[in-house]
Write an enzyme that holds these catalytic residues in place. Structure first.
Site, short mmCIF file in Angstrom:
data_model
loop_
_atom_site.label_atom_id
_atom_site.label_comp_id
_atom_site.label_asym_id
_atom_site.label_seq_id
_atom_site.Cartn_x
_atom_site.Cartn_y
_atom_site.Cartn_z
N LYS A 9 -9.24 -6.21 -9.76
CA LYS A 9 -9.94 -4.94 -9.54
C LYS A 9 -9.29 -4.04 -8.48
CE LYS A 9 -13.68 -5.05 -12.25
NZ LYS A 9 -14.13 -3.94 -13.12
N SER A 64 -9.21 -13.63 -14.68
CA SER A 64 -9.48 -12.34 -14.04
C SER A 64 -9.94 -12.42 -12.60
CB SER A 64 -10.53 -11.56 -14.85
OG SER A 64 -11.74 -12.30 -14.94
#
Length: 420
Positions: free
Chosen positions: A58, A313
């Site tokens: 992110k 992720s």
């Protein structure tokens, strides 16, 4: 400049984002996983975004967006909403760019993620806990943003954010000379899947891109089936990094074109994958980080002999969630079972249950007993862990034959949630 309705990230914009992120985001490893490669008879590569500077991808989208703000926008400050990983990327970007930020997070967010946000943002950020879901926090953040004329940093539905996340795809293709046959990518709001799939369409169009969502929050799959971006009424927020009621409009439009397939994986299967990664590979992932790996065996025939990339992720997991993760994994594997058991009000009833009803490998993991006055039976909620799922029916038969059976709770979710 493309309009929002037909926006598609250009390869040049992704390359510019990659340059912009140098010294901020690291180039994470693309590493072979030997256990899964052997098990599935394929080359399984993990793109280790769990090793990123904020332990998720992110930072890429957040910094790429925030560094593009004008001086006036930076001065006004920013607002964002996040279940944790986007918040950490925004917090670090606030500190690096010296921008004041307010970060809204839903109440189920693990403490570990909240503490990380504080650590990365230091004095540049203020955290507000709001609502039960990401969408609750999102709505509160938008109100704050409009009221105080600040800039909203969307976690996924933003061109600069998509282009930042797309650099994951650019890196993957630069890290191997071999043809990549499949990429499994987790989907929450769709920023990563939209960005990554766009890069592959430019540079490796034959690669099949499989989007993976949690079964309890299938917002992209539902939207693709409906052929329009669709908001879900309710979601299971357990996979907090990928549980949103509605994906981004920009992301839906791109993913609808680019993704080969979107599938869902049950939360219990995700939990078992988390445990397997820890026990076999000493890899710590959060639920969303396990999504792409949890989907592999569903494609075991297709991927045999192929080169497969799984995007891992994030690794922002809270250790206090471990009991729940184990519980969900056991329930999914049909090894954990809850019953209402009726115990006769006589001496030796419990001993009889343990010695004659339970199998030799059955463990009592939960026992909550209530004795009612003037009743011939006392009622208990009993949780049992079995060694094999095949032991369940014989156990139920023995309970019924000896009049211990009251009810089976696993397939009664409302009662299960109330009693356990």
């Amino acid at each position: 400049m493309q309009t929002e309705q037909n926006y598609y990230p250009s390869l040049d914009s992704v390359k510019a984002a990659s340059e912009n992120l140098k010294g901020v985001a690291i180039e994470t490893p693309l590493a072979k996983n030997f256990n899964l490669s052997k098990e599935l008879d394929a080359t399984i590569l993990f793109k280790r975004e769990d090793l990123q500077v904020v332990r998720s991808y992110k930072i890429r989208g957040a910094y790429n967006k925030m560094s593009s703000l004008t001086s006036d926008e930076k001065q006004r400050g920013i607002v964002c909403a996040s279940a944790g990983n986007h918040a950490q990327g925004v917090a670090l970007s606030c500190k690096l760019l010296q921008i004041k930020g307010t970060i809204f997070m839903p109440s189920p967010t693990p403490n570990q993620k909240i503490n990380q946000v504080k650590m990365f943002g230091e004095d540049f950020i203020n955290i507000v806990i709001e609502g039960d879901t990401f969408d609750d926090a999102f709505n509160a953040a938008k109100l704050e943003c409009d009221a105080k004329e600040k800039v909203f940093i969307h976690p996924f539905n933003d061109e600069k954010v998509i282009e930042g996340q797309a650099t994951v795809g650019l890196e993957i293709l630069s890290q191997t000379d071999k043809k990549i046959d499949y990429v499994f990518v987790p989907i929450g709001g769709g920023g990563l899947s939209a960005g990554l799939s766009s890069v592959f369409k430019y540079l490796s169009p034959e690669t099949k891109i499989i989007g993976v969502e949690p079964e309890g929050a299938p917002s992209m799959l539902t939207s693709i089936r409906n052929k329009k971006n669709t908001a879900l009424d309710t979601i299971d927020a357990f996979v907090d990094g990928a549980a949103v009621k509605k994906v981004g409009d920009l992301n839906f439009a791109i993913c609808q074109k680019n993704l080969t397939e979107v599938i869902t994986v049950p939360e219990g299967k995700i939990c078992q994958t988390i445990l397997d990664l820890y026990n076999k590979d000493a890899i710590v992932v959060e639920p969303a980080g396990a999504l792409s790996i949890a989907a592999l065996d569903l494609f075991s025939d297709e991927i045999k002999g192929k080169n497969v990339v799984c995007v891992v992720s994030g690794s922002n997991n809270d250790i206090t969630r471990t009991p729940e993760i184990k519980e969900r994994a056991l329930l999914y594997a049909n090894l954990k079972h809850y019953f209402i058991v009726k115990f006769p009000q006589r001496a030796g009833a419990l001993k009889e249950f343990v010695a004659e009803i339970l199998g030799p490998n059955d463990d009592i993991t939960h026992f909550e007993y209530t004795k009612k006055n003037n009743r011939t039976n006392g009622v208990a909620v009993v949780g049992l862990e079995l060694k094999s799922s095949e032991d369940l029916q014989p156990l139920i038969n023995r309970m019924k034959e000896s009049n211990f059976f009251g009810d089976y709770l696993n397939d009664k979710p409302d009662l299960f949630q109330f009693l356990v």
